[in-house]
Design an enzyme around this catalytic site. Structure first.
Site, PDB file in Angstrom:
ATOM      1  N   LYS A  19       0.838  -1.211   0.000  1.00 37.11           N
ATOM      2  CA  LYS A  19       0.000   0.000   0.000  1.00 37.11           C
ATOM      3  C   LYS A  19       0.868   1.255   0.000  1.00 37.11           C
ATOM      4  CE  LYS A  19      -3.869  -2.449   2.088  1.00 37.11           C
ATOM      5  NZ  LYS A  19      -4.676  -2.809   3.255  1.00 37.11           N
ATOM      6  N   GLN A  33      -4.921  -1.596   9.503  1.00 39.17           N
ATOM      7  CA  GLN A  33      -4.810  -2.926   8.902  1.00 39.17           C
ATOM      8  C   GLN A  33      -5.381  -3.986   9.843  1.00 39.17           C
ATOM      9  OE1 GLN A  33      -3.889  -3.417   5.773  1.00 39.17           O
ATOM     10  NE2 GLN A  33      -3.949  -5.634   5.807  1.00 39.17           N
ATOM     11  N   ASP A  45     -11.138   2.594   3.494  1.00 37.16           N
ATOM     12  CA  ASP A  45     -11.388   1.150   3.414  1.00 37.16           C
ATOM     13  C   ASP A  45     -12.877   0.872   3.174  1.00 37.16           C
ATOM     14  OD1 ASP A  45      -9.290  -0.691   3.570  1.00 37.16           O
ATOM     15  OD2 ASP A  45      -9.032  -0.394   5.727  1.00 37.16           O
TER      16      ASP A  45
HETATM   17  N1  GUN Z   1      -6.915  -6.962   6.050  1.00 36.08           N
HETATM   18  C1  GUN Z   1      -7.144  -7.683   4.921  1.00 36.08           C
HETATM   19  N2  GUN Z   1      -7.653  -6.900   3.951  1.00 36.08           N
HETATM   20  C2  GUN Z   1      -7.748  -5.664   4.470  1.00 36.08           C
HETATM   21  C3  GUN Z   1      -8.194  -4.426   3.941  1.00 36.08           C
HETATM   22  O1  GUN Z   1      -8.638  -4.296   2.796  1.00 36.08           O
HETATM   23  N3  GUN Z   1      -8.130  -3.369   4.786  1.00 36.08           N
HETATM   24  C4  GUN Z   1      -7.668  -3.480   6.064  1.00 36.08           C
HETATM   25  N4  GUN Z   1      -7.666  -2.376   6.825  1.00 36.08           N
HETATM   26  N5  GUN Z   1      -7.258  -4.617   6.580  1.00 36.08           N
HETATM   27  C5  GUN Z   1      -7.291  -5.695   5.785  1.00 36.08           C
END
Ligand code: GUN
Length: 291
Positions: free
Chosen positions: A52, A96, A119
């Site tokens: 990311k 996350q 998100d």
């Molecule tokens: N853990 C797995 N996929 C995601 C996601 O798209 N966003 C976040 N914040 N955590 C995750």
């Protein structure tokens, strides 16, 4: 059989975002800024967050990574969320998941200002999406819709079966597929669905988000179907340098010959999920969801 190349589409979208960011900055605007909070050292989370941050650099976003050890308290984490909510330089941030067991993920998600929830996990964004209001849509469903659009895949009037009902993928996916812009007839199937094989074999578009490697076999797929594989289970492998290999939820070699379109794993949905976070951050920077 046509391969849906997520890497190619993601690269195109990243190029479009980079051009837009350049224009914003050339016009005296602020550089879009995304932050990520990472708790602990889970291997998968480390990798995802690193990607990311790298993606932000690639399109010209500013990025910030905030790290905590596993023993961070819920209170400390919530205080950081509050600080980021009030940081005017920040267009969006993510926490996350998964979080350590002593922290309530739901409480943390609900503490995020919906206007910065890139998100799309906050109940306000989910609710707005369900009733068709502008909202941040969670990254994987958003990416899949973008793939279907860019490959001009006909969705109107089609039978779409979504396998899986998670808050992050299956459920929002099913809502999006039934919306007016897409117009599919949607069935949400899951572990308790009766006659699962027959239900799946009736799908013109089969979207699989179970998290069970190679669950979907050829007998579950209609001739000419579009198959979207969201599965990304890391399994041990002695054939790769890292010692890990990604497996999809679809038994690819057996299913692919029956499909009109199929996404591979890796290189299908995964790159699009990453791109969607950038798209949401750009939408936030441009104040297009919340004026
Ligand atoms: N853990 C797995 N996929 C995601 C996601 O798209 N966003 C976040 N914040 N955590 C995750």
């Amino acid at each position: 059989m046509n391969l849906i190349d997520g890497n190619k589409v993601a690269a195109e979208i990243k190029q479009e975002i980079a051009e837009e960011v350049k224009q914003i900055i050339d016009n005296g605007g602020k550089q879009p800024h995304l932050a990520a909070i990472l708790v602990g050292h889970d291997g998968g989370s480390e990798t995802y967050v690193a990607y990311k941050i790298k993606d932000c650099e690639a399109v010209g976003f500013k990025s910030s990574l905030i790290r905590y050890e596993d023993d961070v308290t819920e209170e400390e984490l919530l205080a950081k969320v509050e600080e980021l909510n009030n940081d005017d330089d920040l267009d969006g941030f993510i926490v996350q998941l998964p979080l350590p067991k002593h922290i309530s993920e739901q409480k943390v998600i609900e503490a995020i200002d919906p206007r910065k929830d890139v998100d799309g996990f906050h109940p306000i964004n989910v609710g707005r999406m369900v009733i068709g209001l502008p909202s941040f849509v969670s990254a994987t469903p958003y990416g899949i819709v973008e793939l279907l659009k860019r490959y001009n895949i006909e969705t109107s009037g089609k039978n779409c079966v979504v396998l899986g009902r998670s808050n992050i993928v299956g459920r929002p996916m099913s809502v999006l597929m039934s919306q007016k812009a897409i117009n599919a007839t949607v069935t949400v199937a899951h572990s308790r669905t009766a006659n699962l094989k027959e239900v799946c074999a009736n799908a013109d578009i089969l979207i699989v988000a179970m998290g069970v490697p190679e669950f979907v076999t050829a007998d579950m797929v209609k001739e000419g179907a579009v198959v979207i594989d969201v599965g990304t289970t890391r399994v041990k492998s002695d054939k790769t340098k890292s010692g890990w290999k990604l497996k999809g939820d679809v038994l690819y070699d057996e299913v692919a010959p029956k499909c009109s379109y199929i996404t591979p794993v890796p290189g299908g949905v995964g790159p699009m999920t990453r791109t969607s976070l950038l798209l949401n951050t750009l939408l936030s920077a441009k104040k297009e969801i919340y004026k």
